[in-house]
Write an enzyme that holds these catalytic residues in place. Structure first.
Site, PDB file in Angstrom:
ATOM      1  N   MET E   1       0.834  -1.207   0.000  1.00 12.89           N
ATOM      2  CA  MET E   1       0.000   0.000   0.000  1.00 12.89           C
ATOM      3  C   MET E   1       0.864   1.249   0.000  1.00 12.89           C
ATOM      4  SD  MET E   1      -1.500  -0.649   3.767  1.00 12.89           S
ATOM      5  CE  MET E   1      -1.691  -2.388   3.368  1.00 12.89           C
ATOM      6  N   PRO E   2       1.496   1.524  -1.120  1.00  8.34           N
ATOM      7  CA  PRO E   2       2.405   2.681  -1.147  1.00  8.34           C
ATOM      8  C   PRO E   2       1.655   4.014  -1.252  1.00  8.34           C
ATOM      9  CG  PRO E   2       2.908   1.086  -2.885  1.00  8.34           C
ATOM     10  CD  PRO E   2       1.565   0.738  -2.343  1.00  8.34           C
ATOM     11  N   VAL E   3       2.293   5.019  -0.723  1.00  6.32           N
ATOM     12  CA  VAL E   3       1.860   6.400  -0.927  1.00  6.32           C
ATOM     13  C   VAL E   3       3.025   7.139  -1.577  1.00  6.32           C
ATOM     14  CG1 VAL E   3       1.210   8.563   0.175  1.00  6.32           C
ATOM     15  CG2 VAL E   3       0.324   6.409   1.081  1.00  6.32           C
ATOM     16  N   PHE E  41      -1.536   4.936  -3.749  1.00  8.70           N
ATOM     17  CA  PHE E  41      -1.941   6.327  -3.979  1.00  8.70           C
ATOM     18  C   PHE E  41      -0.761   7.093  -4.556  1.00  8.70           C
ATOM     19  CE2 PHE E  41      -5.078   6.384  -0.126  1.00  8.70           C
ATOM     20  CZ  PHE E  41      -5.981   5.626  -0.842  1.00  8.70           C
TER      21      PHE E  41
ATOM     22  N   GLN F   7       6.460   6.190   0.138  1.00  8.42           N
ATOM     23  CA  GLN F   7       6.337   5.492   1.422  1.00  8.42           C
ATOM     24  C   GLN F   7       5.788   4.095   1.168  1.00  8.42           C
ATOM     25  OE1 GLN F   7       3.878   8.714   3.184  1.00  8.42           O
ATOM     26  NE2 GLN F   7       5.459   8.883   4.750  1.00  8.42           N
TER      27      GLN F   7
END
Lengths: 70, 70, 70, 70, 70, 70
Positions: E1-3, E41, F7
């Site tokens: 679940m990268p941002v 995201f 991230q």
């Protein structure tokens, strides 16, 4: 002395809602981590739907796709 | 190759002031850490007072409260 | 009430150097923008050279390439 | 689909406290802004006291000063 | 679940270009790190040239200097 | 001169994978937005699963829940 950065899509959040977010998030940090509210900052960034990608598409596209499927 | 992100409330900082901040902060990194200015970025983000919370209230509210107390 | 986030490669900056960066950057914001130091935060993040990319390569790679060229 | 980044000093927050922060902050965004928890991320970053500056000094220094005054 | 947060200077990137950036960056994370696009995201922030410093000057200044040298 | 902050959860990404992410993301920005790779930075931040919340729970909890359901 926490710093909280909140990124949300620009969808018409009102000043009253933003104030409620600021109050609520500060309260969580004070209650859970015993932080001093006097040195707690909460910064809200509203992001245009063209500028926010999810699952490889912009939110603008995702909403247009969802519209088209109705 | 530092990256500096500076968040301030939107209070009318001029382009000249921003340039002075960029020059001053870059200078600190060059002098203290021996960084190369050619790979030093400084990014300024101005944040509306509705979007900046301090002590559980938005800066808009805090300033209105301070006004009311005068 | 500024918040400054400084990202640098992890290259052995000492506590004394970090203190000098904090003092210097705070001083710039106080002098140029008349900010209150009591509500000025400076946060330093050191980033491993494997995790910092420049010109499409990690800094680890770039330094190894530079070594190889000597 | 909010993204929340929380920066705090590294002061021994437990996994249980972090979970409570995540639950509490997510709850605020769901209740106030009607956000979907399934697309709400909360990221906590702990920052060493050497790396966090306040009022022109590192938190390490500020705490040592406070100790010295006792 | 990268941002992923992408900061670029405000230079007229179109919605189509932003969509291509979102698609391309998501694709890299899916292919290289096997990330799930449904929880990836990508947020684009455009920064005014007055607010972006490089080599101790704002990009506005740097471009004016480059113009002057022609 | 883009700055990209990525991230991800700390899940054993290798230096080779990180290099591939850096190369791939830089390539997207060069091809789509015609950015100069020489002034393109990509910074990867790995976040412990205790520190990453999704849907109101830490990723550590979510994975333990998923284990328990098997």
């Amino acid at each position: 002395m926490p710093v909280v950065n909140i990124q949300i899509t620009r969808d018409g959040a009102t000043a009253a809602q933003k104030s409620a977010v600021i109050a609520g998030v500060t309260d969580v940090l004070v209650k859970v981590l015993n932080k001093d509210p006097a040195t707690t900052f909460v910064i809200i960034q509203e992001v245009d739907t063209d500028d926010w990608g999810h699952a490889g598409k912009s939110v603008t596209q995702l909403r247009a796709d969802a519209e088209g499927k109705r």
